[in-house]
Design an enzyme around this catalytic site. Structure first.
Site, PDB file in Angstrom:
ATOM      1  N   LYS A  60       0.827  -1.204   0.000  1.00 11.72           N
ATOM      2  CA  LYS A  60       0.000   0.000   0.000  1.00 11.72           C
ATOM      3  C   LYS A  60       0.864   1.257   0.000  1.00 11.72           C
ATOM      4  O   LYS A  60       0.585   2.224  -0.736  1.00 11.72           O
ATOM      5  CB  LYS A  60      -0.929  -0.001   1.213  1.00 11.72           C
ATOM      6  N   CYS A  77      -0.214   0.974   6.350  1.00 10.55           N
ATOM      7  CA  CYS A  77      -0.526   0.054   7.448  1.00 10.55           C
ATOM      8  C   CYS A  77      -1.509  -1.020   6.987  1.00 10.55           C
ATOM      9  O   CYS A  77      -2.323  -0.779   6.084  1.00 10.55           O
ATOM     10  CB  CYS A  77      -1.150   0.806   8.633  1.00 10.55           C
ATOM     11  N   ASP A  78      -1.426  -2.163   7.636  1.00  9.39           N
ATOM     12  CA  ASP A  78      -2.430  -3.196   7.403  1.00  9.39           C
ATOM     13  C   ASP A  78      -2.512  -4.086   8.634  1.00  9.39           C
ATOM     14  O   ASP A  78      -1.493  -4.355   9.283  1.00  9.39           O
ATOM     15  CB  ASP A  78      -2.091  -4.051   6.188  1.00  9.39           C
ATOM     16  N   SER A  79      -3.725  -4.520   8.968  1.00  7.84           N
ATOM     17  CA  SER A  79      -3.944  -5.334  10.166  1.00  7.84           C
ATOM     18  C   SER A  79      -4.581  -6.673   9.809  1.00  7.84           C
ATOM     19  O   SER A  79      -5.438  -6.751   8.922  1.00  7.84           O
ATOM     20  CB  SER A  79      -4.852  -4.597  11.161  1.00  7.84           C
TER      21      SER A  79
END
Length: 210
Positions: A60, A77-79
């Protein structure tokens, strides 16, 4: 104030930064998450949960750098939620969210949030072209919800929009009995971890504040 771009459409991440005195520009990536993971798994083999979060965060971030080329620090960010060794992102549909909660209730999982930072500032402004990241991992304990509670929560629509089908700072808050780790990481952006990443660029946190 140093320019910061948030490569995420998440309102929670934006709110987290704003609450800490940081007003980023938001540029949302056009990344196909499934395609990115399929490519990396084909090339490198199975990814562990932290690698999944970091891979997507990096994709991203770098997509925004490539498409928009902002002269700024760019944060992606990624969760994902890890439960029984499986990785769960957004459920997408109400049926999947219900099934997910039926597995999660009364148990604990690990919420991994990957952070990727690219220093895309101009060289004369101190830019280094550095690109690196790290992952925040927090244990989350879930309440033992009844079927009626699960149905009512899923009916709000919130679980379909978030990794792991829950929030700790929204409507899902009553269903999280505790966490072990960074609260901000569960929301979606770890402020302490971001401070550490900035430190590797010799940037103080207060340099980002308004």
């Amino acid at each position: 104030m140093l320019p910061l771009v948030l490569a995420s459409a998440s309102p929670a991440r934006l709110t987290t930064l704003r609450s800490a005195g940081v007003e980023p520009e938001v540029l949302v990536s056009g990344v196909d998450e499934d395609a990115v993971l399929a490519f990396h798994q084909q090339r490198y083999g199975p990814l562990d949960p932290t690698d999944v979060a970091l891979t997507l965060a990096r994709a991203k971030c770098e997509d925004v750098v490539t498409r928009h080329d902002p002269a700024a620090l760019v944060l992606g960010c990624d969760s994902v939620l890890e439960l029984d060794g499986q990785v769960y992102g957004k459920p997408g549909t109400s049926q999947v969210a219900i099934e997910r909660w039926q597995v999660m209730r009364g148990r604990s999982g690990i919420l991994h949030t990957g952070h990727w930072l690219v220093d895309n500032r101009d060289e004369e402004d101190g830019g280094s072209s550095a690109t690196f990241g790290a992952c925040s991992s927090t244990v989350v304990h879930f309440a033992d919800l009844s079927d009626a509670e699960i149905a009512a929560y899923v009916a709000t629509g919130e679980p379909m929009q978030v990794a792991g089908a829950f929030t700790v700072d929204g409507l899902g808050g009553p269903y999280v009995t505790g966490i072990e780790g960074d609260h901000h990481g569960v929301v979606g952006l770890s402020l302490p971890l971001l401070r550490e990443l900035l430190g590797q660029l010799a940037i103080d946190w207060h340099d980002l504040r308004d």
